[in-house]
Design a protein around this motif. Structure first.
Motif, PDB file in Angstrom:
ATOM      1  N   LEU A 167       0.891  -1.024   0.111  1.00 63.95           N
ATOM      2  CA  LEU A 167      -0.011   0.168  -0.029  1.00 63.95           C
ATOM      3  C   LEU A 167       0.794   1.206   0.116  1.00 63.95           C
ATOM      4  CD1 LEU A 167      -2.806  -1.033   2.515  1.00 63.95           C
ATOM      5  CD2 LEU A 167      -2.784  -1.458   0.162  1.00 63.95           C
ATOM      6  N   GLU A 168       1.886   1.040   0.931  1.00 72.82           N
ATOM      7  CA  GLU A 168       2.714   2.417   0.816  1.00 72.82           C
ATOM      8  C   GLU A 168       3.383   2.703  -0.593  1.00 72.82           C
ATOM      9  OE1 GLU A 168       5.047   1.780   4.368  1.00 72.82           O
ATOM     10  OE2 GLU A 168       3.208   1.797   5.700  1.00 72.82           O
ATOM     11  N   TRP A 226      -5.767   0.941  -3.658  1.00 75.98           N
ATOM     12  CA  TRP A 226      -5.494   0.394  -2.443  1.00 75.98           C
ATOM     13  C   TRP A 226      -6.499  -0.946  -2.104  1.00 75.98           C
ATOM     14  CZ3 TRP A 226      -4.036   3.741   2.391  1.00 75.98           C
ATOM     15  CH2 TRP A 226      -2.810   4.267   2.355  1.00 75.98           C
ATOM     16  N   VAL A 227      -7.915  -0.537  -2.624  1.00 72.66           N
ATOM     17  CA  VAL A 227      -8.582  -1.528  -2.138  1.00 72.66           C
ATOM     18  C   VAL A 227      -8.607  -2.748  -3.060  1.00 72.66           C
ATOM     19  CG1 VAL A 227     -11.294  -2.026  -2.616  1.00 72.66           C
ATOM     20  CG2 VAL A 227     -10.565  -0.115  -1.443  1.00 72.66           C
ATOM     21  N   GLU A 228      -8.512  -2.385  -4.346  1.00 69.93           N
ATOM     22  CA  GLU A 228      -8.151  -3.404  -5.456  1.00 69.93           C
ATOM     23  C   GLU A 228      -6.688  -4.288  -5.287  1.00 69.93           C
ATOM     24  OE1 GLU A 228     -10.495  -4.621  -7.560  1.00 69.93           O
ATOM     25  OE2 GLU A 228     -11.598  -2.988  -6.225  1.00 69.93           O
ATOM     26  N   LYS A 229      -5.727  -3.625  -4.806  1.00 70.05           N
ATOM     27  CA  LYS A 229      -4.633  -4.276  -4.423  1.00 70.05           C
ATOM     28  C   LYS A 229      -4.740  -5.246  -3.502  1.00 70.05           C
ATOM     29  CE  LYS A 229      -0.372  -5.782  -4.093  1.00 70.05           C
ATOM     30  NZ  LYS A 229       0.407  -6.386  -5.273  1.00 70.05           N
ATOM     31  N   ILE A 230      -5.438  -4.900  -2.386  1.00 69.20           N
ATOM     32  CA  ILE A 230      -5.998  -5.750  -1.143  1.00 69.20           C
ATOM     33  C   ILE A 230      -6.905  -7.030  -1.789  1.00 69.20           C
ATOM     34  CG2 ILE A 230      -7.297  -6.158   0.886  1.00 69.20           C
ATOM     35  CD1 ILE A 230      -6.613  -2.998   1.454  1.00 69.20           C
ATOM     36  N   ARG A 231      -7.781  -6.630  -2.617  1.00 66.80           N
ATOM     37  CA  ARG A 231      -8.512  -7.791  -3.290  1.00 66.80           C
ATOM     38  C   ARG A 231      -7.736  -8.783  -3.824  1.00 66.80           C
ATOM     39  NH1 ARG A 231     -13.592  -7.076  -3.569  1.00 66.80           N
ATOM     40  NH2 ARG A 231     -13.649  -5.040  -3.872  1.00 66.80           N
ATOM     41  N   GLU A 232      -6.819  -8.189  -4.721  1.00 60.14           N
ATOM     42  CA  GLU A 232      -5.867  -8.999  -5.416  1.00 60.14           C
ATOM     43  C   GLU A 232      -5.126  -9.901  -4.677  1.00 60.14           C
ATOM     44  OE1 GLU A 232      -1.471  -8.312  -7.438  1.00 60.14           O
ATOM     45  OE2 GLU A 232      -3.104  -7.002  -8.062  1.00 60.14           O
ATOM     46  N   VAL A 233      -4.596  -9.665  -3.179  1.00 59.29           N
ATOM     47  CA  VAL A 233      -4.032 -10.285  -2.344  1.00 59.29           C
ATOM     48  C   VAL A 233      -4.880 -11.581  -1.874  1.00 59.29           C
ATOM     49  CG1 VAL A 233      -2.969 -10.384  -0.186  1.00 59.29           C
ATOM     50  CG2 VAL A 233      -2.217  -8.530  -1.677  1.00 59.29           C
ATOM     51  N   LEU A 234      -6.058 -11.129  -1.605  1.00 60.49           N
ATOM     52  CA  LEU A 234      -7.174 -11.980  -1.011  1.00 60.49           C
ATOM     53  C   LEU A 234      -7.361 -13.163  -2.045  1.00 60.49           C
ATOM     54  CD1 LEU A 234      -9.639  -9.609   0.874  1.00 60.49           C
ATOM     55  CD2 LEU A 234      -7.718 -10.995   1.657  1.00 60.49           C
ATOM     56  N   VAL A 235      -7.552 -12.795  -3.243  1.00 59.78           N
ATOM     57  CA  VAL A 235      -7.896 -13.547  -4.436  1.00 59.78           C
ATOM     58  C   VAL A 235      -6.719 -14.541  -4.808  1.00 59.78           C
ATOM     59  CG1 VAL A 235      -8.120 -13.978  -6.994  1.00 59.78           C
ATOM     60  CG2 VAL A 235      -9.441 -12.146  -5.617  1.00 59.78           C
ATOM     61  N   GLU A 236      -5.516 -14.155  -4.461  1.00 58.38           N
ATOM     62  CA  GLU A 236      -4.371 -15.133  -4.549  1.00 58.38           C
ATOM     63  C   GLU A 236      -4.224 -16.056  -3.251  1.00 58.38           C
ATOM     64  OE1 GLU A 236      -0.812 -12.554  -4.287  1.00 58.38           O
ATOM     65  OE2 GLU A 236      -1.244 -11.776  -6.790  1.00 58.38           O
ATOM     66  N   LYS A 237      -4.718 -15.581  -2.072  1.00 56.02           N
ATOM     67  CA  LYS A 237      -4.798 -16.525  -1.144  1.00 56.02           C
ATOM     68  C   LYS A 237      -5.835 -17.518  -1.415  1.00 56.02           C
ATOM     69  CE  LYS A 237      -2.804 -14.172   2.782  1.00 56.02           C
ATOM     70  NZ  LYS A 237      -1.950 -15.227   3.125  1.00 56.02           N
ATOM     71  N   ALA A 238      -6.931 -17.088  -1.798  1.00 53.33           N
ATOM     72  CA  ALA A 238      -8.181 -17.970  -2.046  1.00 53.33           C
ATOM     73  C   ALA A 238      -7.767 -19.074  -2.966  1.00 53.33           C
ATOM     74  CB  ALA A 238      -9.396 -17.205  -2.552  1.00 53.33           C
ATOM     75  N   GLN A 239      -6.933 -18.608  -3.869  1.00 52.58           N
ATOM     76  CA  GLN A 239      -6.530 -19.628  -5.025  1.00 52.58           C
ATOM     77  C   GLN A 239      -5.278 -20.513  -4.873  1.00 52.58           C
ATOM     78  OE1 GLN A 239      -6.097 -17.031  -8.286  1.00 52.58           O
ATOM     79  NE2 GLN A 239      -8.494 -17.068  -8.946  1.00 52.58           N
ATOM     80  N   SER A 240      -4.656 -20.306  -3.868  1.00 47.35           N
ATOM     81  CA  SER A 240      -3.464 -20.851  -3.268  1.00 47.35           C
ATOM     82  C   SER A 240      -3.654 -22.036  -2.258  1.00 47.35           C
ATOM     83  CB  SER A 240      -2.369 -19.907  -2.541  1.00 47.35           C
ATOM     84  OG  SER A 240      -2.874 -19.447  -1.214  1.00 47.35           O
ATOM     85  N   SER A 241      -2.977 -22.705  -1.872  1.00 47.73           N
ATOM     86  CA  SER A 241      -3.045 -23.794  -0.801  1.00 47.73           C
ATOM     87  C   SER A 241      -3.025 -23.225   0.469  1.00 47.73           C
ATOM     88  CB  SER A 241      -1.864 -24.705  -1.060  1.00 47.73           C
ATOM     89  OG  SER A 241      -0.528 -24.248  -0.784  1.00 47.73           O
ATOM     90  N   ASP A 242      -2.884 -21.953   0.640  1.00 50.99           N
ATOM     91  CA  ASP A 242      -2.881 -21.517   2.045  1.00 50.99           C
ATOM     92  C   ASP A 242      -4.223 -21.993   3.021  1.00 50.99           C
ATOM     93  OD1 ASP A 242      -0.718 -20.138   1.383  1.00 50.99           O
ATOM     94  OD2 ASP A 242      -1.737 -18.210   1.588  1.00 50.99           O
ATOM     95  N   PRO A 243      -3.982 -22.565   4.217  1.00 51.19           N
ATOM     96  CA  PRO A 243      -5.207 -22.909   4.851  1.00 51.19           C
ATOM     97  C   PRO A 243      -6.202 -21.665   5.077  1.00 51.19           C
ATOM     98  CG  PRO A 243      -3.151 -22.560   6.238  1.00 51.19           C
ATOM     99  CD  PRO A 243      -2.739 -22.433   4.713  1.00 51.19           C
ATOM    100  N   GLU A 244      -7.371 -22.076   5.525  1.00 52.25           N
ATOM    101  CA  GLU A 244      -8.301 -20.908   5.588  1.00 52.25           C
ATOM    102  C   GLU A 244      -7.925 -19.949   6.994  1.00 52.25           C
ATOM    103  OE1 GLU A 244     -12.617 -21.947   5.565  1.00 52.25           O
ATOM    104  OE2 GLU A 244     -12.375 -23.370   3.707  1.00 52.25           O
ATOM    105  N   PRO A 245      -8.183 -18.828   6.857  1.00 53.07           N
ATOM    106  CA  PRO A 245      -7.914 -18.050   8.125  1.00 53.07           C
ATOM    107  C   PRO A 245      -8.350 -18.564   9.460  1.00 53.07           C
ATOM    108  CG  PRO A 245      -9.465 -17.019   6.822  1.00 53.07           C
ATOM    109  CD  PRO A 245      -9.268 -18.227   6.018  1.00 53.07           C
ATOM    110  N   ASP A 246      -7.401 -18.292  10.411  1.00 54.43           N
ATOM    111  CA  ASP A 246      -8.048 -18.467  11.674  1.00 54.43           C
ATOM    112  C   ASP A 246      -8.824 -17.301  12.165  1.00 54.43           C
ATOM    113  OD1 ASP A 246      -8.233 -18.914  14.472  1.00 54.43           O
ATOM    114  OD2 ASP A 246      -6.098 -18.786  14.951  1.00 54.43           O
TER     115      ASP A 246
END
Length: 329
Positions: free
Chosen positions: A89-90, A105-125
């Protein structure tokens, strides 16, 4: 030529109107006068797994002379994840100096969230953590609440008997907000006699997008069980460590029962230290007084001490501590 205050104000108005139009119900005005806004951002799935709340404060010099003040709120966002996103963001701000950047900023954050959803990262705690950590909070007189066998209650998501499913939603009252250094606190109160009613009130409050976007929604309740002559009580910090226990402790001191108190806090970007607990308790006490659960002048001695014919003036440190717990703003 540098932009004037009037031009900057108009740029802010134009940007806010555009964002409100683009994001609809996900966009929330927290405090119009203080220029505090919040947007809920999620991945693009039908049932989002990754969500984040971006809260921003627009200073008078934004966008030409000052950056927005921002807070990223998500239970899973900490450590390396937080650092990497904040750096992104900075970097966007530095690449677009003098320009409106909230959409980027909003769309950058959304991009990060989409990448997490498409990756093998476990669902958030989903467990939250507090956004303020003090080495010493300065309020040692308040003991952390530890449930005993008599008052320990079951989790609110227990299986509810059918006879309780049709219970009416109790009336919900809202107290006057308290604002300090851009953080806003507001209490909500409802009369309750069952834990099912507690759950229904909480669900109803979370339907309000402004309340749902709060950094913390701290609550405590006390229900008197006539047949057993005991109290059913519990509390929730919602990430603000020890705040729920302090709120319940206040309700015990005031000897209130059959009531749920929720205190919402919208973090304004400035750490308040121990003052945040004072504001939480003040909000709670004020709404309890307003709706006649306690008199405006209340004895500071807990019920179990009232048979002792002594004055707290004999114990000045204890007296001062008790007064701090419920002092008015």
């Amino acid at each position: 030529m540098a932009a004037s205050d009037t031009e900057r104000a108009q740029q802010q108005i134009d940007e806010i109107e555009a964002l409100s139009s683009i994001y609809g119900d996900d966009w929330c005005v927290v405090d119009e006068d203080e220029k505090i806004y919040c947007i809920k951002i999620s991945d693009c799935l039908d049932q989002p797994k990754w969500t984040l709340c971006l809260q921003v404060i627009l200073p008078p010099g934004y966008p030409t002379a000052e950056p927005p003040i921002y807070q990223l709120n998500a239970p899973w966002l900490r450590g390396q994840d937080y650092t990497e996103l904040a750096n992104s963001l900075e970097e966007i701000y530095l690449q677009n100096l003098g320009e409106s950047i909230l959409y980027l900023w909003v769309e950058k954050i959304r991009e990060v969230l989409v990448e997490k959803a498409q990756s093998s990262d476990p669902e958030p705690d989903i467990k939250k953590t507090t956004e303020e950590v003090d080495e010493d909070d300065g309020d040692d007189f308040l003991l952390d609440y530890q449930p005993t066998q008599e008052d320990q209650t079951k989790m609110l998501n227990y299986v509810t008997p059918e006879s309780q499913e049709d219970e009416e939603l109790p009336p919900i009252h809202h107290g006057n907000p308290i604002t300090d250094r851009r953080s806003t606190f507001q209490a909500h109160l409802a009369p309750v006699v069952t834990t099912r009613q507690v759950k229904r009130v909480l669900e109803k409050l979370y339907e309000n997008k402004k309340i749902a976007s709060a950094t913390h929604n701290i609550y405590a309740y006390r229900i008197y069980c006539e047949d057993k002559q005991t109290f059913l009580q519990d509390c929730e910090d919602d990430g603000e460590t020890a705040a729920g226990g302090r709120l319940l402790h206040l309700m015990q001191i005031l000897n209130v029962h059959n009531v749920l108190v929720v205190v919402s806090r919208w973090y304004g970007g400035i750490l308040l230290g121990p003052d945040r607990f004072k504001h939480i308790n003040n909000c709670a006490r004020n709404v309890l007084v307003e709706y006649n659960y306690v008199p405006s002048t209340v004895c500071l001695v807990p019920p179990e001490w009232r048979h002792l014919h002594v004055s707290l003036w004999d114990f000045p440190l204890l007296d001062e501590a008790r007064r701090k717990a419920i002092q008015p703003v």
